[in-house]
Design an enzyme around this catalytic site. Sequence first.
Site, PDB file in Angstrom:
ATOM      1  N   GLU A  17       0.807  -1.213   0.000  1.00 14.32           N
ATOM      2  CA  GLU A  17       0.000   0.000   0.000  1.00 14.32           C
ATOM      3  C   GLU A  17       0.844   1.269   0.000  1.00 14.32           C
ATOM      4  OE1 GLU A  17      -4.183  -1.441   1.880  1.00 14.32           O
ATOM      5  OE2 GLU A  17      -2.565  -1.180   3.312  1.00 14.32           O
ATOM      6  N   GLU A  30      -4.598 -10.004  -0.143  1.00  7.75           N
ATOM      7  CA  GLU A  30      -5.401  -9.886   1.077  1.00  7.75           C
ATOM      8  C   GLU A  30      -6.848 -10.141   0.692  1.00  7.75           C
ATOM      9  OE1 GLU A  30      -4.936  -6.301   3.366  1.00  7.75           O
ATOM     10  OE2 GLU A  30      -2.745  -6.305   3.147  1.00  7.75           O
TER      11      GLU A  30
END
Length: 1007
Positions: free
Chosen positions: A462, A530
């Site tokens: 991220e 994820e």
Amino acid sequence: MSQNPAPAAPTLAWLSDPQVFAVGRLDPVSDHVTYPDTTKATFGAPSPWRQSLDGQWLVASAPRADKRPVGFEQPSFDRSGFAPIEVPGALQLQGHGRPQYVNTQYPWDGHDALKAGEVPEDNLVGCYVRSFTLEDAFKGKRTILTFEGVETAFYVWLNGRFVGYAEDSFTPSRFDVTDHLVEGENLLAVEVYHRSSGAWLEDQDFWRLSGIIRPVFLEAWPERHVRDIFLNTDLTDDFSQASLRLRLKLDLPAADKTRLRLSLSDPNGKVVLQDERDADAEMDFYLPVADPLLWSAEAPHLYHLTLSLLDGAGHVTEVVPQRVGFRQFELKDGVMRLNGKRIVFRGVNRHDFNPRRGRSVTLDDMLWDVQFFKQNNINAVRTSHYPNRSEFYALCDEYGLYLIDEANLETHGTWSIEKTDPDRVIPRDRDEWRPAVLDRAANMLARDKNHPSVLIWSCGNESYGGRVLADMANYFRECDPSRLVHYEGVFHDRRFDTETSDMETRMYARPQAVEEYLRSNPEKPFVSCEYMHAMGNSLGGMHFYTDLTYRYEQCQGGFIWEYIEQALYGTAADGSEQLLFGGEFGDRPTDYNFCADGLVTADRKTTPKMQEVKALYQPVRLLPDGKGVRVINDNLFVSLDAFVLRYRVLRDGEEIASGTADAKVSAGEEAYVALSLPGLSEAGEYTLQGWLEERHDRLWAKAGHEVAFGEHIWRVAKPPEAVAEPQLKLVRGDYNYGVSDGHTKAIFCRRFGGPVSLVNTAGREFLEKPPRPIFWRAPVDNDRGAKFGAIYGHWRSASLDAHQSSYTYTDRGADYRFKVPGSREEVSVSYRFQADGSIAVSAHWPGDPALPAPPLFGLMLPMPRAFDRFRYYGLGPEENYADRNKGARLGIYERSVVDNVTPYVTPQESGNRTGVRWADMFDADGNRLRIQALHAPFELGVSPYTPFQIESAPRPIDLPKPNRTIVTVLARQMGVAGDDSWGSLAHPPYLIEAGEPLTVEFSLRIS
């Protein structure tokens, strides 16, 4: 060997300069260990050339730099005010500062307006000191000081002389301190800062802690020294032959000859290769290995390599033991393949975490984790979002786990705002951040490159996208073409898409979006790095994802977020020690309980969610029918010879036959195993259950450990029986209507909407209050994130405020109708005494298309607290829901009412069971109420609390003392969902439709 020169006067300005991240630090190297001779050189054994500095140090902390004890590193400084502290360990968990949990936001947000790289004035500093005396084995050798992990920046002095400075919290920092040592006692001083420019690159979803969090040790380097090892295994196309490539960096004396001797033994201890040659400072050579046993998670074959350096007289001067796994990982025809076979990752994301020590995990923690993964069919781990401790990788090599090794990089707070401002994003294309980012890649690759378990390098997490991340990916490929590169952030910035990531990898993409990608004829394989956000009562609908791996070759699995909940022990408001989440340490800003989203609790207790994970991740599919079991071996490399197929037949939940069979099915093949079953003609419900057990003890489990399970259910019809009319005694009162069959007596009340009493002949009361219609559940975390209250809030008030609109007494019971606020429709509930002494109950909701569908529908039966245990025939043994029962199995189970409440960090709906045929509620005296399904199984909830008590309690300690038993008999309940915890409800098959009529029918019988 290079070492950035250390200036005589360190400066605090380094903390806010992104281009200063290593001063006086040695170049990173592999994580091998050296020994003085072959007698001591056993992989994993302690080396006399390593001296641990772990244990008790002294520390003084200050909330900001200008309050620190300046000059504390000098031997003459008065440290009488310093306090003991354990190393490794976090400052904040040992009385210095306080822990803070934030997710995407930076921890100083709202306190300081900082530009990228700047540090706040409030910046906890820990000033550590300890004394040591160098062990005799170090005399005459260079001495290297290693810190395996320090958060987030630190300065080092030895005997008052400055040694160096380093950032990057999760990889080793090594310093040559040979010239700083003195005879006798030496003083080591370390100044650790919580915030630095490096903290801008460490905005992970975790507790913000600081300190010396990983081991510290001294290492002796002899004159002849193996400084770095880089192993690669090249295999022929048919994998029958291998070449072991060794790239070595050696420290050698200039005036004397050195020989390199090596020996390679196979996993059984047989020597398969020996070699000896002249040594050079840098060496790169290949050695042939015939018929190698290949490494995989299924069969983690490890060879043992011994490297020895010999002086001119032929004496061994240093020995290095090293494990070798022969394997090949590649991207071929758009599919990732291990040793030629398409791989599927059945994975989890893992933080280093301990609820008392933070990220200072112990060896026992790591071993527990690895064994837990293997026991539950988890074959892969993403090291979210930084390199884990080095010992974890060695365990993964040994036990067999696939790793995505992730660089210590996350800058979520610079771009995860309402509208991304490219000028704020780091590192993106910013040259001033490139050296620090690439340094983190180099540190990870250097340490972990020899672990066969590492299949994929990850550029971090991220951090948006950009040129710098593409440079990192290219660095990985240039240094190590034997592995692939992963980075999810290109999904947000596609400019360097193919350059940055070898696979399409997304977070929390719903299964429909994943399938849309897979149907687009993509070039890249797909991995959910994820998925299935495991917060609270979650993981509903996981099978939608795992099903895709069987239907699409390029769907290659995923990694559940996350493995372990990040809650820390602390003192709760009532003075007791509890596991606390964000905000409960007074930390602000915070993201509260978002840290509690694991498959296991922070103290490593298994949650009911694992029942589903183990089943959907099982490497063998067992599909029984009425005569045998179809066995599909999804393993890539191992047959089922090492397993026993066990089976049993149940009739109405009771075992009537069992046996064993061989299922010798080769990898990737399937077979049908016919079973010798008894005649099954007697009326009843039959279940054939089959499961695979380990035949022998394994590293991670004993013989008998279950690996895979499957079952088949069918019925043999019972001939219809004549139904007699019950003989009843009826008593009509002004307000109450008594009905008794001589064994059970019920009193129906016209005022309170149902039976107010249900007693046996001994006068034992089974009802605390009349049963009531229920439409509401205590919201789970996924519900809250999806605005459950706004969507379904009407049904909360409907459950509380529904009121009796009419009643009718019959010659066998009573009928009631309930007005539902806001609807023209009414709930009808009927009670009828039957000839067998039971009371048939029917509750019906006709549905109202003018209203949103309810979360559930059924009857809530309050019972006295004495009925504190229950036994049922349905799906179990753990709680399960319509969208999370693939791992449940049909059987008869029993537990206490209190234990049926899953202790989620935030109280929420829990303890449900689907497919229930009957349930018994009983007390210590043997009084029992049987709840029997009449036409179709029901869902069952049993709890000491109402849903309204549960949802109003912020924490488990806020729940009231149990004083009743609440039994909920449901026609249906919506699924718990799990795609994410911030917007996604359950998938349509597991929702109740608006206007859908719902009926639950069951009987109550006292014994």
